[in-house]
Design an enzyme around this catalytic site. Structure first.
Site, short mmCIF file in Angstrom:
data_model
loop_
_atom_site.label_atom_id
_atom_site.label_comp_id
_atom_site.label_asym_id
_atom_site.label_seq_id
_atom_site.Cartn_x
_atom_site.Cartn_y
_atom_site.Cartn_z
N CYS A 92 0.82 -1.23 0.00
CA CYS A 92 0.00 0.00 0.00
C CYS A 92 0.85 1.27 0.00
O CYS A 92 0.32 2.37 -0.11
CB CYS A 92 -0.93 0.01 1.20
SG CYS A 92 -2.15 -1.29 1.14
N HIS B 267 -2.92 7.33 2.41
CA HIS B 267 -3.38 6.02 1.94
C HIS B 267 -4.74 5.74 2.60
O HIS B 267 -4.93 5.98 3.79
CB HIS B 267 -2.36 4.96 2.33
CG HIS B 267 -2.87 3.56 2.12
ND1 HIS B 267 -3.39 3.15 0.91
CD2 HIS B 267 -2.98 2.51 2.97
CE1 HIS B 267 -3.77 1.89 1.03
NE2 HIS B 267 -3.55 1.47 2.26
N ASN C 133 -10.16 0.30 -0.05
CA ASN C 133 -8.69 0.30 -0.09
C ASN C 133 -8.25 -0.31 -1.43
O ASN C 133 -8.38 -1.52 -1.64
CB ASN C 133 -8.16 -0.51 1.10
CG ASN C 133 -6.64 -0.55 1.15
OD1 ASN C 133 -5.96 -0.15 0.20
ND2 ASN C 133 -6.10 -1.05 2.25
N1 ACO Z 1 -18.81 -7.36 9.72
C1 ACO Z 1 -19.24 -7.54 10.97
N2 ACO Z 1 -18.45 -7.88 11.99
C2 ACO Z 1 -17.13 -8.02 11.71
C3 ACO Z 1 -16.59 -7.83 10.43
C4 ACO Z 1 -17.50 -7.49 9.40
N3 ACO Z 1 -17.11 -7.27 8.13
N4 ACO Z 1 -15.27 -8.04 10.47
C5 ACO Z 1 -14.96 -8.34 11.73
N5 ACO Z 1 -16.09 -8.33 12.50
C6 ACO Z 1 -16.22 -8.59 13.93
C7 ACO Z 1 -15.10 -9.41 14.47
O1 ACO Z 1 -15.31 -10.79 14.27
C8 ACO Z 1 -15.14 -9.03 15.95
O2 ACO Z 1 -16.15 -9.78 16.57
P1 ACO Z 1 -15.92 -10.35 18.07
O3 ACO Z 1 -15.72 -9.14 18.92
O4 ACO Z 1 -17.17 -11.11 18.32
O5 ACO Z 1 -14.68 -11.19 17.97
C9 ACO Z 1 -15.58 -7.58 15.92
O6 ACO Z 1 -16.17 -7.36 14.62
C10 ACO Z 1 -14.46 -6.60 16.12
O7 ACO Z 1 -13.35 -7.00 15.31
P2 ACO Z 1 -12.02 -6.17 15.22
O8 ACO Z 1 -11.05 -6.91 14.34
O9 ACO Z 1 -11.58 -5.77 16.59
O10 ACO Z 1 -12.54 -4.87 14.47
P3 ACO Z 1 -11.78 -3.56 14.17
O11 ACO Z 1 -12.55 -2.43 14.73
O12 ACO Z 1 -10.32 -3.66 14.50
O13 ACO Z 1 -11.90 -3.47 12.59
C11 ACO Z 1 -10.48 -3.79 10.66
C12 ACO Z 1 -11.29 -4.47 11.77
C13 ACO Z 1 -11.44 -2.97 9.83
C14 ACO Z 1 -9.83 -4.87 9.79
C15 ACO Z 1 -9.43 -2.87 11.30
O14 ACO Z 1 -8.71 -3.57 12.27
C16 ACO Z 1 -8.46 -2.30 10.29
O15 ACO Z 1 -8.79 -1.43 9.50
N6 ACO Z 1 -7.17 -2.74 10.31
C17 ACO Z 1 -6.17 -2.22 9.43
C18 ACO Z 1 -6.31 -2.78 8.04
C19 ACO Z 1 -5.29 -2.15 7.11
O16 ACO Z 1 -5.01 -0.97 7.23
N7 ACO Z 1 -4.70 -2.90 6.21
C20 ACO Z 1 -3.70 -2.16 5.46
C21 ACO Z 1 -2.93 -2.65 4.58
S1 ACO Z 1 -3.50 -3.76 3.35
C22 ACO Z 1 -2.18 -3.91 2.27
O17 ACO Z 1 -1.11 -3.49 2.53
C23 ACO Z 1 -2.40 -4.72 0.98
#
Ligand code: ACO
Length: 326
Positions: A114, A255, A285
């Protein structure tokens, strides 16, 4: 002194719109969860069979060439930055160059997930500033749908396909263009963000396919933490390096991975959201394409002399920020 200036921006997103409502029929998710946790409403997907990242890249570059009126024969180099190349080899850049019919250029791929556009803009600027090259096309392009598991709700809601392209030219317009950068590679990110199979460590086999190892894997929470800490630090460093106070910054072009990451990073730097270019709502993204696509969307609002900060974070971990005088 030779200055490296962006003289045009092109972009392309495929027509197919995959919205949150459709995703919520594919996996256990809701529009409300995706909107509040990530800030995405829809993303574009390249659905036509047989088309890959080079198609997106070529469309963006074609638009760039038309818009700027640059003579294709005057292009010295073409850089495609992508994590989703058409093939392992040859390079996607060589395919794009062939389709565009650039006769006097050399082309290469540049992989920094990214962060690819941030890194390759800096490389292109250094090539120009060396005096050896005058015109370089830099394309950030990714078909993320090709490595996303559409049964995994944790990742499939995040990504989209698209491409953005810029023309970087040598200029004697002192004080404008790419000023400098603060780029870093952490090197500890592998366990948290990777694709398990398909590379030389674990080549494709029936086993890897049966075990669904050809998809993007990430530990979202860990990546989130690193992204906020590193990008905040990078933005602060680049502002210090250039004696810029928050009020001197006209635009931050980050980004686009998660709206909450963008809000946390810019808040730490004391920069209000009105100065932040955000289009994650419509495209998700798109990996290496997010920054050039944001520039493409926002080009008409940029004025000569604006202070622009680019910042990105991706697998590796790779991250950084750069300062550009528009
Ligand atoms: N819909 C509903 N619920 C979901 C979903 C979804 N799509 N995805 C996860 N959940 C649930 C999880 O299972 C979890 O449930 P639980 O509490 O019962 O276990 C709950 O939601 C919270 O999950 P978290 O992982 O803590 O959610 P978070 O608020 O952290 O959001 C996310 C997840 C969006 C992936 C976030 O962590 C994020 O943006 N991370 C960074 C991603 C990123 O920047 N990637 C970059 C690079 S990619 C590249 O380089 C190619």
């Amino acid at each position: 002194k030779i200055n490296a200036i962006i003289t045009g921006v092109g972009g392309y997103v495929p027509d197919y719109v995959l919205n949150n409502e459709e995703l919520s029929r594919m996996v256990d998710t809701t529009d409300e969860w995706i909107t509040t946790r990530v800030g995405i409403k829809e993303r574009r997907i390249l659905t036509e069979e047989g088309l890959g990242t080079s198609y997106l890249a070529r469309k963006a570059a074609k638009q760039l060439i038309q818009k700027t009126g640059v003579d294709p024969d005057s292009i010295d180099a073409l850089i495609v930055t992508t994590t989703t190349p058409d093939y392992k080899f040859p390079s996607t850049a060589s395919i794009v160059l062939g389709k565009l019919g650039l006769k006097n250029a050399f082309a290469f791929d540049f992989e920094a997930a990214c962060c690819g556009f941030l890194y390759s803009l800096d490389v292109a600027a250094a090539m120009i500033q060396s005096g050896r090259y005058k015109k370089i096309i830099v394309i950030g392009a990714d078909k993320m749908s090709s490595l996303v598991d559409y049964t995994d709700r944790q990742t499939c809601v995040l990504f989209g396909d698209g491409a953005g392209a810029v023309l970087v030219e040598a200029s004697d317009d002192d004080g404008y263009g790419v000023q400098n950068s603060y780029l870093r590679t952490d090197g500890q990110g592998l366990p948290f963000l990777h694709m398990k199979a398909g590379g030389s460590v674990c080549p494709p086999s029936h086993f890897t396919v049966d075990h669904r190892l050809h998809y993007l894997y990430q530990e979202g929470r860990t990546v989130f933490r690193y992204a906020v800490t590193d990008m905040s630090d990078d933005v602060t460093k680049i502002m210090e390096k250039n004696n810029l106070k928050a009020e001197d910054v006209d635009w931050v072009v980050p980004h686009e991975a998660n709206l909450r990451i963008i809000e946390a990073v810019t808040k730490r730097a004391g920069i209000p959201m009105e100065k932040v270019v955000v289009n994650i709502e419509h495209y998700g993204n798109t990996s290496a394409a997010t920054i050039p696509l944001a520039l493409w969307d926002h080009e008409s609002n940029l004025k000569r002399g604006d202070n622009v900060i680019f910042t990105a974070f991706g697998a590796g971990f790779v991250h950084g920020a750069s300062y550009y005088k528009w």
